[in-house]
Design a protein around this motif. Structure first.
Motif, short mmCIF file in Angstrom:
data_model
loop_
_atom_site.label_atom_id
_atom_site.label_comp_id
_atom_site.label_asym_id
_atom_site.label_seq_id
_atom_site.Cartn_x
_atom_site.Cartn_y
_atom_site.Cartn_z
N LYS A 1 78.15 51.01 21.46
CA LYS A 1 78.06 51.93 20.40
C LYS A 1 76.71 52.22 19.97
CE LYS A 1 82.74 51.08 18.71
NZ LYS A 1 83.49 50.39 17.31
N GLU A 2 75.89 50.94 19.91
CA GLU A 2 74.48 50.93 19.63
C GLU A 2 73.75 51.90 20.41
OE1 GLU A 2 73.15 47.04 19.27
OE2 GLU A 2 74.37 46.55 17.73
N HIS A 3 73.99 51.90 21.89
CA HIS A 3 73.24 52.64 22.82
C HIS A 3 73.60 54.05 22.54
CE1 HIS A 3 70.80 49.94 25.38
NE2 HIS A 3 72.15 49.31 25.61
N GLN A 4 74.76 54.56 21.83
CA GLN A 4 75.08 55.84 21.81
C GLN A 4 74.46 56.36 20.59
OE1 GLN A 4 79.21 55.79 21.86
NE2 GLN A 4 79.47 55.64 24.03
N LEU A 5 74.29 55.27 19.55
CA LEU A 5 73.56 55.83 18.36
C LEU A 5 72.00 55.96 18.21
CD1 LEU A 5 76.02 54.10 15.98
CD2 LEU A 5 76.14 56.22 16.27
N THR A 6 71.45 55.02 18.83
CA THR A 6 69.98 54.98 18.82
C THR A 6 69.46 54.40 20.06
OG1 THR A 6 68.06 53.88 17.57
CG2 THR A 6 70.17 52.46 17.91
N GLU A 7 68.13 54.66 20.25
CA GLU A 7 67.33 54.21 21.49
C GLU A 7 66.93 52.86 21.00
OE1 GLU A 7 65.86 58.38 22.61
OE2 GLU A 7 64.44 56.99 21.79
N VAL A 8 67.14 51.88 22.03
CA VAL A 8 67.03 50.45 21.72
C VAL A 8 65.53 50.05 21.70
CG1 VAL A 8 67.37 47.99 22.47
CG2 VAL A 8 69.25 49.78 22.77
N ASN A 9 64.83 50.80 22.66
CA ASN A 9 63.24 50.65 22.75
C ASN A 9 62.80 51.71 23.73
OD1 ASN A 9 63.69 49.88 25.65
ND2 ASN A 9 64.13 47.64 24.74
N LEU B 1 54.92 26.59 40.34
CA LEU B 1 56.22 26.58 39.62
C LEU B 1 55.90 26.38 37.92
CD1 LEU B 1 58.39 24.66 41.96
CD2 LEU B 1 58.99 26.89 41.26
N ILE B 2 55.03 25.74 37.57
CA ILE B 2 54.91 25.44 36.24
C ILE B 2 54.51 26.88 35.80
CG2 ILE B 2 53.46 24.14 34.43
CD1 ILE B 2 53.56 21.93 36.54
N GLY B 3 53.60 27.42 36.41
CA GLY B 3 53.09 28.76 36.09
C GLY B 3 54.03 29.77 35.82
N ILE B 4 55.13 29.93 36.52
CA ILE B 4 56.26 30.69 36.72
C ILE B 4 57.12 30.25 35.37
CG2 ILE B 4 58.33 31.26 37.68
CD1 ILE B 4 57.07 31.29 40.43
N THR B 5 57.29 29.11 35.22
CA THR B 5 58.16 29.06 34.09
C THR B 5 57.29 29.02 32.78
OG1 THR B 5 59.18 27.06 35.31
CG2 THR B 5 59.36 26.88 32.83
N LEU B 6 56.04 28.69 32.61
CA LEU B 6 55.43 28.95 31.55
C LEU B 6 55.09 30.40 31.17
CD1 LEU B 6 53.51 27.86 29.11
CD2 LEU B 6 51.64 27.59 30.59
N GLY B 7 54.78 30.97 32.43
CA GLY B 7 54.52 32.61 32.22
C GLY B 7 55.66 33.29 31.72
N ARG B 8 56.88 33.07 32.10
CA ARG B 8 58.13 33.64 31.56
C ARG B 8 58.32 33.46 30.16
NH1 ARG B 8 61.86 32.76 37.01
NH2 ARG B 8 60.84 34.61 38.26
N PHE B 9 57.89 32.31 29.65
CA PHE B 9 58.20 32.11 28.21
C PHE B 9 57.00 32.79 27.44
CE2 PHE B 9 60.12 27.83 28.82
CZ PHE B 9 61.24 27.90 27.80
N LEU B 10 55.82 33.03 27.94
CA LEU B 10 54.82 33.72 27.16
C LEU B 10 55.11 35.21 27.42
CD1 LEU B 10 51.68 31.93 28.69
CD2 LEU B 10 52.81 31.76 26.48
N ALA B 11 55.76 35.77 28.58
CA ALA B 11 55.89 37.07 28.80
C ALA B 11 57.10 37.53 27.94
CB ALA B 11 56.33 37.37 30.36
N GLY B 12 58.02 36.51 27.68
CA GLY B 12 59.11 37.03 26.61
C GLY B 12 58.44 37.24 25.16
N ILE B 13 57.42 36.71 24.90
CA ILE B 13 56.67 36.97 23.43
C ILE B 13 56.46 38.42 23.39
CG2 ILE B 13 54.86 36.19 21.82
CD1 ILE B 13 55.19 33.49 23.35
N VAL B 14 55.73 38.91 24.61
CA VAL B 14 55.12 40.40 24.55
C VAL B 14 56.11 41.39 25.33
CG1 VAL B 14 52.86 39.53 24.36
CG2 VAL B 14 53.67 39.79 26.63
N ALA B 15 57.17 41.15 25.98
CA ALA B 15 57.79 41.89 26.83
C ALA B 15 58.19 43.15 26.23
CB ALA B 15 58.77 41.17 27.33
N ASP B 16 58.83 43.03 25.12
CA ASP B 16 59.43 44.44 24.20
C ASP B 16 58.10 45.20 23.96
OD1 ASP B 16 61.96 43.37 24.50
OD2 ASP B 16 61.83 42.34 22.63
N ARG B 17 56.95 44.88 23.54
CA ARG B 17 55.91 45.46 23.22
C ARG B 17 55.23 46.11 24.58
NH1 ARG B 17 54.98 41.46 19.79
NH2 ARG B 17 53.48 40.49 21.17
N ILE B 18 54.95 45.39 25.63
CA ILE B 18 54.37 45.90 26.97
C ILE B 18 55.31 46.60 27.69
CG2 ILE B 18 53.31 45.01 29.11
CD1 ILE B 18 52.37 42.55 27.49
#
Length: 410
Positions: free
Chosen positions: A188-196, A267-284
């Motif tokens: 319903k939300e997708h039909q009413l508005t654009e999520v991002n 592997l540590i870079g992948i795990t840490l990088g995904r945490f960091l990417a999550g912070i900016v993902a919606d903006r980027i």
């Protein structure tokens, strides 16, 4: 409601990672107890990979018929049963037998969960969820270590993880009604508005209905491009995980202890990088995460390749490669409904999972063969070629999607 279900999905992603490194962590002891050559680990992982590929391809039909929640619960239960079977296997052929449901369960749940999150949650959650997979993959060797040192032996580790999976299965079954409610509310939300801004083409589309056959999905414009991108990324990731330490020792003269430490930084870079990417993902946005990730991996590949007297640059490059690789996988998955439509996303994500497992299964052995002929120095070149291949095909897909979505001018 959203937060309760999202918490369950986060736990499910940790559960997804738990079995992935159990075989490798326990095999040095397992193969001796089972009286088989060390190389037989490849047989087990190949059976698991085949089951995973087949169930990924079938996931679209299963999810449409039974729903993502039930498919996830049954798949996790299947994995729990397989791990329980591993714990009681005293012959190698028994491991091979239990490896079948092991792989089938993993592939179906992976595709179902990834598509559900791509459809119903923001990009940041996709990145954080995949970082939780890394948490699970990092925990299981510790469980194996505890089992071996405490006298339980390797069967004890499989018993522990199977119990964790069984508890999660019960939780998933208990929360099944939430999956349908969230599905209805999000539609319903997708039909009413654009999520991002990345979901403009998705927002106006109706909920998925009707099976999308494999042959039809492959003919959708751009699918082959994203499959090639995904294949290249997963080949890059798995080859780096398996061969980076060997490269540092054999080609750069780094000590084995230092090489092992810096190889783990990937592997540590992948795990840490995904945490960091999550912070900016919606903006980027997904596109920039994929683009920037491949570029950063390419820069890291050049750093590793440079013939400098010091190894510091190469070692740093390996850690940077992990950070660059981090957001690519989640962003590709999350962008699938935007690029190909909500109706097609489950089918295409299932094929993407199959392509991913194909790349991670075939390419590391291929690099091993190539490095025997040419030498281990080819490792950073191999990584660079895969990064270039990934960004070229992802950019071609972007141009195709933009052309399809551009308004017609009269």
């Amino acid at each position: 409601m959203y937060s309760i279900l999202l918490t369950i999905i986060y736990i499910a992603f940790i559960s997804l990672g738990l079995p992935d490194s159990l075989v490798g962590a326990g095999w040095p002891v397992m193969h001796k107890d089972l009286d088989v050559p060390q190389s037989f680990a490849g047989i087990i992982t190949m059976i698991i990979a085949i089951g995973t590929i087949l169930s990924s391809l079938a996931s679209e039909r299963l999810t449409r018929r039974f729903g993502a929640g039930l498919v996830t619960a049954i798949s996790v239960g299947l994995t729990a049963t397989a791990l329980f079977g591993f714990a009681f296997s005293d012959q190698f052929w028994m491991l091979c037998l239990w490896a079948i449901p092991y792989g089938v369960g993993a592939g179906a749940v992976d595709a179902a969960l990834n598509n559900y999150v791509a459809l119903h949650y923001a990009a940041r959650h996709m990145n954080w969820l995949h970082s939780f997979w890394g948490v699970g993959a990092s925990i299981s060797p510790l469980i194996m270590s505890h089992a071996l040192t405490s006298g339980m032996g390797w069967p004890g580790a499989y018993n522990i993880v199977s119990i964790i999976q069984a508890v999660l299965t019960a939780a998933l079954l208990f929360t099944l009604p939430l999956w349908g409610k969230v599905n209805i509310l999000r539609s319903k939300e997708h039909q009413l508005t654009e999520v991002n801004t990345d979901s403009q083409a998705v927002a106006s589309q109706p909920p998925a209905s009707g099976h999308v056959p494999l042959t039809k999905a492959l003919k959708i414009p751009g699918v082959v491009l994203i499959l090639t991108t995904f294949f290249a990324y997963c080949a890059l990731e798995s080859t780096s995980i398996l061969w980076s330490s060997t490269y540092l020792v054999g080609a750069r003269g780094v000590s084995a202890a230092t090489a092992a430490a810096f190889a783990s930084f990937f592997l540590i870079g992948i795990t840490l990088g995904r945490f960091l990417a999550g912070i900016v993902a919606d903006r980027i946005g997904d596109r920039n995460l994929i683009r920037g990730g491949f570029i950063l991996v390419g820069v890291a590949g050049i750093m590793i390749l440079l013939p400098l007297e010091t190894n510091a640059v190469a070692l740093t490059g390996l850690a940077i490669a992990g950070l660059g690789a981090a957001p690519i996988y989640p962003a590709i998955i999350h962008s699938t409904p935007t690029n190909f439509g909500r109706n097609n996303s489950q089918a295409i994500i299932g094929i993407q999972m199959a392509s991913a497992y194909l790349g991670s299964t075939l390419m590391p052995p291929l690099f091993g063969i190539v490095s025997q002929w040419v030498g281990l120095w080819i490792f950073p070149v191999f990584v660079l070629v895969l990064a270039i291949l990934g960004i070229l095909f992802s950019e071609r897909l972007n141009r195709r999607v933009d052309a399809q979505q551009a308004p017609i001018r009269i």
